[in-house]
Design a protein around this motif. Structure first.
Motif: not given
Length: 236
Positions: A223-229
């Motif tokens: 989720m964190n990596e998704f939101l960062n991207n």
């Protein structure tokens, strides 16, 4: 950024998304449709919209009369070029607003199951990279969305159901599953959704769901990596 979220029931909130938003120091506001005094903001006041999950169907407008207002609000946000993310019911609502059908799923899907990237997902390299190892994620849904027209990408599928994620454009994306789930929110969903758990092929028992709780950390990292991207990087 000013991030607004739409919440349908008390037990399906932002979960791990709130931790990410707080860490990035975004301003958070909400509309909680289970609150009789709910208010929707002027879309000029927000930069991004997150539409959360819930046990209702998008078609139950006669039961949940706020659904009509919610759909109009989502459509307005999309038309205004806001960032719009949908999760589970939220993704189905966005798909409906974009003219795609939402129907009963091929298989009711509750529990920890892997998702697989499609060939189309390679057109969105950052997304394909995140899901290339076929992660186990948390599902809880009985309906499914079709992929919206106008060049949308069909990104993921599971053994139980096609169409687990879609990418409409750099601002609009939908996920059928719950990367935001935490140990606390998982317990809340189980407590409030016991009637959904039945002996079906892709419905795990309560014990099996508890056993898979360690997968929440993987989901939250994704989720964190998704939101960062999605918020900041490589949106093409």
């Amino acid at each position: 950024m000013n991030v607004h979220y739409l919440q349908h029931v008390p037990f399906e909130g932002l979960g791990a998304i709130k931790i990410w938003l707080d860490d990035k120091e975004h301003k958070i506001s909400s509309t909680k449709f289970y609150d009789p005094g709910f208010l929707l903001p002027d879309i000029s006041e927000i930069d991004a919209l997150i539409v959360l999950g819930g046990p209702m169907s998008i078609h139950e407008e006669s039961v949940y009369q706020w659904l009509k207002a919610e759909k109009l609000f989502i459509k307005s946000c999309i038309a205004a070029g806001k960032k719009v993310l949908g999760i589970c019911l939220g993704a189905q609502l966005i798909a409906d607003c974009l003219g795609a059908k939402v129907t009963p799923a091929t298989h009711k899907e509750i529990g920890w199951f892997p998702v697989f990237p499609t060939e189309e997902s390679k057109k969105l390299p950052w997304f394909y990279k995140l899901f290339s190892n076929k992660p186990i994620v948390f599902h809880w849904h009985g309906d499914r969305f079709d992929i919206p027209d106008n060049g949308s990408l069909d990104l993921l599928y599971s053994e139980a159901n096609a169409h687990q994620a879609f990418y409409y454009n750099k601002n609009v994306i939908g996920l059928q599953f719950h990367l935001e789930v935490t140990q606390t929110s998982l317990l809340q969903m189980l407590e409030n959704g016991k009637e959904d758990i039945e002996p079906l092929l892709y419905v795990q028992s309560e014990a099996e769901i508890h056993t898979g709780v360690q997968n929440t950390s993987t989901c939250n990292t994704l989720m964190n990596e998704f939101l960062n991207n999605w918020f900041y990087e490589n949106n093409q």
